[in-house]
Design a protein around this motif. Sequence first.
Motif, PDB file in Angstrom:
ATOM      1  N   GLY A 100      -7.575  27.544   1.095  1.00 21.63           N
ATOM      2  CA  GLY A 100      -8.217  26.353   0.534  1.00 21.63           C
ATOM      3  C   GLY A 100      -8.256  25.220   1.550  1.00 21.63           C
ATOM      4  N   VAL A 101      -8.804  24.106   1.094  1.00 21.40           N
ATOM      5  CA  VAL A 101      -8.917  22.914   1.944  1.00 21.40           C
ATOM      6  C   VAL A 101      -8.392  21.715   1.161  1.00 21.40           C
ATOM      7  CG1 VAL A 101     -10.559  21.314   3.030  1.00 21.40           C
ATOM      8  CG2 VAL A 101     -10.854  23.785   3.333  1.00 21.40           C
ATOM      9  N   ILE A 102      -7.529  20.931   1.818  1.00 26.41           N
ATOM     10  CA  ILE A 102      -7.037  19.678   1.247  1.00 26.41           C
ATOM     11  C   ILE A 102      -7.622  18.533   2.060  1.00 26.41           C
ATOM     12  CG2 ILE A 102      -4.995  18.194   0.973  1.00 26.41           C
ATOM     13  CD1 ILE A 102      -3.382  20.799   0.437  1.00 26.41           C
ATOM     14  N   VAL A 103      -8.245  17.565   1.378  1.00 22.10           N
ATOM     15  CA  VAL A 103      -8.712  16.351   2.047  1.00 22.10           C
ATOM     16  C   VAL A 103      -8.086  15.170   1.319  1.00 22.10           C
ATOM     17  CG1 VAL A 103     -10.695  14.877   2.606  1.00 22.10           C
ATOM     18  CG2 VAL A 103     -10.907  17.361   2.809  1.00 22.10           C
ATOM     19  N   GLY A 104      -7.347  14.336   2.066  1.00 17.92           N
ATOM     20  CA  GLY A 104      -6.672  13.221   1.407  1.00 17.92           C
ATOM     21  C   GLY A 104      -6.822  11.912   2.157  1.00 17.92           C
ATOM     22  N   ASN A 105      -6.970  10.843   1.364  1.00 19.16           N
ATOM     23  CA  ASN A 105      -7.001   9.479   1.904  1.00 19.16           C
ATOM     24  C   ASN A 105      -5.842   8.740   1.224  1.00 19.16           C
ATOM     25  OD1 ASN A 105      -8.005   7.028   3.091  1.00 19.16           O
ATOM     26  ND2 ASN A 105      -8.989   6.537   1.139  1.00 19.16           N
ATOM     27  N   PRO A 106      -4.602   8.987   1.708  1.00 17.68           N
ATOM     28  CA  PRO A 106      -3.432   8.423   1.030  1.00 17.68           C
ATOM     29  C   PRO A 106      -3.296   6.929   1.299  1.00 17.68           C
ATOM     30  CG  PRO A 106      -2.758   9.489   3.066  1.00 17.68           C
ATOM     31  CD  PRO A 106      -4.239   9.737   2.923  1.00 17.68           C
ATOM     32  N   PRO A 107      -2.370   6.243   0.611  1.00 19.94           N
ATOM     33  CA  PRO A 107      -2.087   4.851   0.976  1.00 19.94           C
ATOM     34  C   PRO A 107      -1.632   4.795   2.435  1.00 19.94           C
ATOM     35  CG  PRO A 107      -0.982   5.463  -1.076  1.00 19.94           C
ATOM     36  CD  PRO A 107      -1.549   6.714  -0.510  1.00 19.94           C
ATOM     37  N   TYR A 108      -2.007   3.706   3.145  1.00 19.09           N
ATOM     38  CA  TYR A 108      -1.691   3.616   4.575  1.00 19.09           C
ATOM     39  C   TYR A 108      -0.392   2.853   4.839  1.00 19.09           C
ATOM     40  CZ  TYR A 108      -6.705   4.759   5.120  1.00 19.09           C
ATOM     41  OH  TYR A 108      -7.951   5.350   5.059  1.00 19.09           O
ATOM     42  N   GLY A 109       0.082   2.077   3.847  1.00 20.89           N
ATOM     43  CA  GLY A 109       1.264   1.259   4.073  1.00 20.89           C
ATOM     44  C   GLY A 109       0.982   0.094   4.994  1.00 20.89           C
ATOM     45  N   GLU A 110      -0.207  -0.510   4.851  1.00 20.38           N
ATOM     46  CA  GLU A 110      -0.610  -1.629   5.718  1.00 20.38           C
ATOM     47  C   GLU A 110       0.119  -2.917   5.329  1.00 20.38           C
ATOM     48  OE1 GLU A 110      -4.068  -2.127   7.669  1.00 20.38           O
ATOM     49  OE2 GLU A 110      -3.507  -0.143   8.353  1.00 20.38           O
ATOM     50  N   ARG A 111       0.462  -3.049   4.045  1.00 23.08           N
ATOM     51  CA  ARG A 111       1.089  -4.297   3.609  1.00 23.08           C
ATOM     52  C   ARG A 111       2.580  -4.286   3.945  1.00 23.08           C
ATOM     53  NH1 ARG A 111      -1.328  -3.988  -2.243  1.00 23.08           N
ATOM     54  NH2 ARG A 111      -3.539  -4.264  -1.798  1.00 23.08           N
ATOM     55  N   LEU A 112       3.099  -5.487   4.148  1.00 30.43           N
ATOM     56  CA  LEU A 112       4.505  -5.655   4.477  1.00 30.43           C
ATOM     57  C   LEU A 112       5.364  -5.049   3.376  1.00 30.43           C
ATOM     58  CD1 LEU A 112       5.420  -7.119   7.034  1.00 30.43           C
ATOM     59  CD2 LEU A 112       6.052  -9.063   5.627  1.00 30.43           C
ATOM     60  N   GLY A 113       6.357  -4.295   3.760  1.00 28.47           N
ATOM     61  CA  GLY A 113       7.269  -3.744   2.764  1.00 28.47           C
ATOM     62  C   GLY A 113       6.821  -2.414   2.192  1.00 28.47           C
ATOM     63  N   GLU A 114       5.561  -2.041   2.408  1.00 34.24           N
ATOM     64  CA  GLU A 114       5.080  -0.771   1.844  1.00 34.24           C
ATOM     65  C   GLU A 114       5.270   0.392   2.814  1.00 34.24           C
ATOM     66  OE1 GLU A 114       0.992  -1.120   0.794  1.00 34.24           O
ATOM     67  OE2 GLU A 114       1.374  -2.297  -1.000  1.00 34.24           O
ATOM     68  N   LYS A 115       5.381   0.050   4.111  1.00 35.30           N
ATOM     69  CA  LYS A 115       5.332   1.102   5.138  1.00 35.30           C
ATOM     70  C   LYS A 115       6.418   2.155   4.932  1.00 35.30           C
ATOM     71  CE  LYS A 115       4.658   1.881  10.012  1.00 35.30           C
ATOM     72  NZ  LYS A 115       4.878   1.527  11.372  1.00 35.30           N
ATOM     73  N   LYS A 116       7.636   1.692   4.646  1.00 38.02           N
ATOM     74  CA  LYS A 116       8.777   2.610   4.510  1.00 38.02           C
ATOM     75  C   LYS A 116       8.533   3.607   3.365  1.00 38.02           C
ATOM     76  CE  LYS A 116      13.726   2.183   5.287  1.00 38.02           C
ATOM     77  NZ  LYS A 116      14.428   3.024   4.391  1.00 38.02           N
ATOM     78  N   ALA A 117       8.087   3.079   2.220  1.00 35.68           N
ATOM     79  CA  ALA A 117       7.851   3.949   1.052  1.00 35.68           C
ATOM     80  C   ALA A 117       6.728   4.949   1.337  1.00 35.68           C
ATOM     81  CB  ALA A 117       7.499   3.098  -0.161  1.00 35.68           C
ATOM     82  N   VAL A 118       5.687   4.477   2.024  1.00 43.98           N
ATOM     83  CA  VAL A 118       4.553   5.348   2.342  1.00 43.98           C
ATOM     84  C   VAL A 118       4.987   6.444   3.314  1.00 43.98           C
ATOM     85  CG1 VAL A 118       2.390   5.381   3.648  1.00 43.98           C
ATOM     86  CG2 VAL A 118       2.665   3.785   1.764  1.00 43.98           C
ATOM     87  N   GLU A 119       5.805   6.071   4.314  1.00 42.97           N
ATOM     88  CA  GLU A 119       6.258   7.088   5.282  1.00 42.97           C
ATOM     89  C   GLU A 119       7.175   8.115   4.637  1.00 42.97           C
ATOM     90  OE1 GLU A 119       7.667   5.074   8.818  1.00 42.97           O
ATOM     91  OE2 GLU A 119       5.593   4.866   9.563  1.00 42.97           O
ATOM     92  N   GLU A 120       7.959   7.666   3.675  1.00 42.76           N
ATOM     93  CA  GLU A 120       8.811   8.601   2.921  1.00 42.76           C
ATOM     94  C   GLU A 120       7.918   9.608   2.162  1.00 42.76           C
ATOM     95  OE1 GLU A 120      11.836  10.634   1.189  1.00 42.76           O
ATOM     96  OE2 GLU A 120      11.980   9.255   2.889  1.00 42.76           O
ATOM     97  N   MET A 121       6.829   9.078   1.581  1.00 41.36           N
ATOM     98  CA  MET A 121       5.883   9.954   0.858  1.00 41.36           C
ATOM     99  C   MET A 121       5.192  10.925   1.832  1.00 41.36           C
ATOM    100  SD  MET A 121       2.332  10.106   0.211  1.00 41.36           S
ATOM    101  CE  MET A 121       1.664   8.465   0.241  1.00 41.36           C
ATOM    102  N   TYR A 122       4.826  10.453   3.032  1.00 43.00           N
ATOM    103  CA  TYR A 122       4.208  11.335   4.033  1.00 43.00           C
ATOM    104  C   TYR A 122       5.163  12.480   4.393  1.00 43.00           C
ATOM    105  CZ  TYR A 122       0.580   7.790   5.157  1.00 43.00           C
ATOM    106  OH  TYR A 122      -0.466   6.909   5.105  1.00 43.00           O
ATOM    107  N   SER A 123       6.430  12.137   4.530  1.00 46.37           N
ATOM    108  CA  SER A 123       7.442  13.138   4.890  1.00 46.37           C
ATOM    109  C   SER A 123       7.564  14.195   3.791  1.00 46.37           C
ATOM    110  CB  SER A 123       8.775  12.423   5.124  1.00 46.37           C
ATOM    111  OG  SER A 123       9.812  13.351   5.183  1.00 46.37           O
ATOM    112  N   GLN A 124       7.601  13.735   2.527  1.00 53.32           N
ATOM    113  CA  GLN A 124       7.687  14.676   1.393  1.00 53.32           C
ATOM    114  C   GLN A 124       6.416  15.516   1.286  1.00 53.32           C
ATOM    115  OE1 GLN A 124       8.499  11.914  -1.782  1.00 53.32           O
ATOM    116  NE2 GLN A 124      10.703  12.047  -1.509  1.00 53.32           N
ATOM    117  N   MET A 125       5.271  14.902   1.599  1.00 56.47           N
ATOM    118  CA  MET A 125       4.003  15.639   1.588  1.00 56.47           C
ATOM    119  C   MET A 125       4.045  16.758   2.628  1.00 56.47           C
ATOM    120  SD  MET A 125       0.115  14.179   2.150  1.00 56.47           S
ATOM    121  CE  MET A 125       0.389  13.215   3.622  1.00 56.47           C
ATOM    122  N   GLY A 126       4.563  16.448   3.820  1.00 58.36           N
ATOM    123  CA  GLY A 126       4.680  17.456   4.877  1.00 58.36           C
ATOM    124  C   GLY A 126       5.497  18.655   4.412  1.00 58.36           C
TER     125      GLY A 126
END
Length: 380
Positions: free
Chosen positions: A298-324
């Motif tokens: 199959g094919v997965i195409v995703g446009n996840p949150p980028y964590g551009e706002r202050l304070g969001e980056k850590k949570a978004v990177e944690e989600m990227y890690s779990q996605m991996g």
Amino acid sequence: MKNFDIIATSAMGLEAIVAKEVRDLGYECQVENGKITYKGDVRAIARSNMWLRTADRIKIKIGEFKAYTFDELFEKTKALPWEEFLPENAEFPVSGKSVKSKLFSVSDCQAIVKKAIVERMRKSYKKTTWFEENGPLFKIEVALLKDVVTLTIDTSGSGLHKRGYRSGQGEAPLKETLAAALIKLTNWHPDKPFVDPFCGSGTIPIEAALIGQNIAPGFNREFVSEAWPIFPDSVWDEVRMEAEDLAKYDQPLDISGMDIDHRMVKIAEENAFEAGLGDLISFKQMRVQDFTTKKEYGVIVGNPPYGERLGEKKAVEEMYSQMGKAFAPLDTWSIYILTSNEDFEQVYGKPATKKRKLFNGFIRTDYYQYWGKRPPRLDK
């Protein structure tokens, strides 16, 4: 039929994809920054509006020349055959832009171009009074770049990303044209499963379904040039008939979209029904880290949150890690993720097979591509 100079405008980084679409329609073209140029008749203009999934607008180029003074701008604009395009009652607002040019006052350039066109039309239509401007709309643009003036008329009206199916959207909706480009940059075919784990208002799955069934993206909307006298009614009828004939409504599809927010899932479902694709796409509320599947290739195409706002980056990177971790077992799947996070590969836990620079609006992003194993070849 008369041939015109046609310009398909494009977002930065998508020019090659738009050019391929133009060639697939049967028109030879040249690629420049932000635009694809080619020649064609009114049917070519109508087909371009109907079929180009990744272009922003379709314009007719009326003329191009150098101008260093307002006099030159006036005289050279007036010398163009505006009466061949604009009827006597045309409404023709003029917008403009100027980059690295001696004539840098955009409002002055607009006023001079307007005046020059009026002069030309007065002579052609033998008018001494004011023009009513109560007829069809012709949006004219004067664009100056390094003292070269390009005069165009927009044939699309609303931008081509407005497909007519978006009844609701989230905070940061992905443009339909970019969503279509993301899909076109993958190895997906309509016989493979397709998943968007961050579906938001459903744009990527809906665009995938339109591509999968070869439904023209302009099928559900109108274009400003439909009211122009230079377009016989039969042209648009023929182009809509062609779109209907080429659609593959019986092509089975396996397309699904997920989002952590149940409200977005509801909006995505409504948009899919608005597009006439409600029965073809399955949406559900789900966290990306909970995604599992027994399907293959199959094919997965995703446009996840980028964590551009202050304070969001850590949570978004944690989600990227779990996605991996969640995607790691999917070795036959190809995975494509768009994000502006420059540490994505590190956080996700795997280097991309390939990455491509793209702009999501004004945000510079990378499209990380992870290619899965190829299916075994069936011996003939």
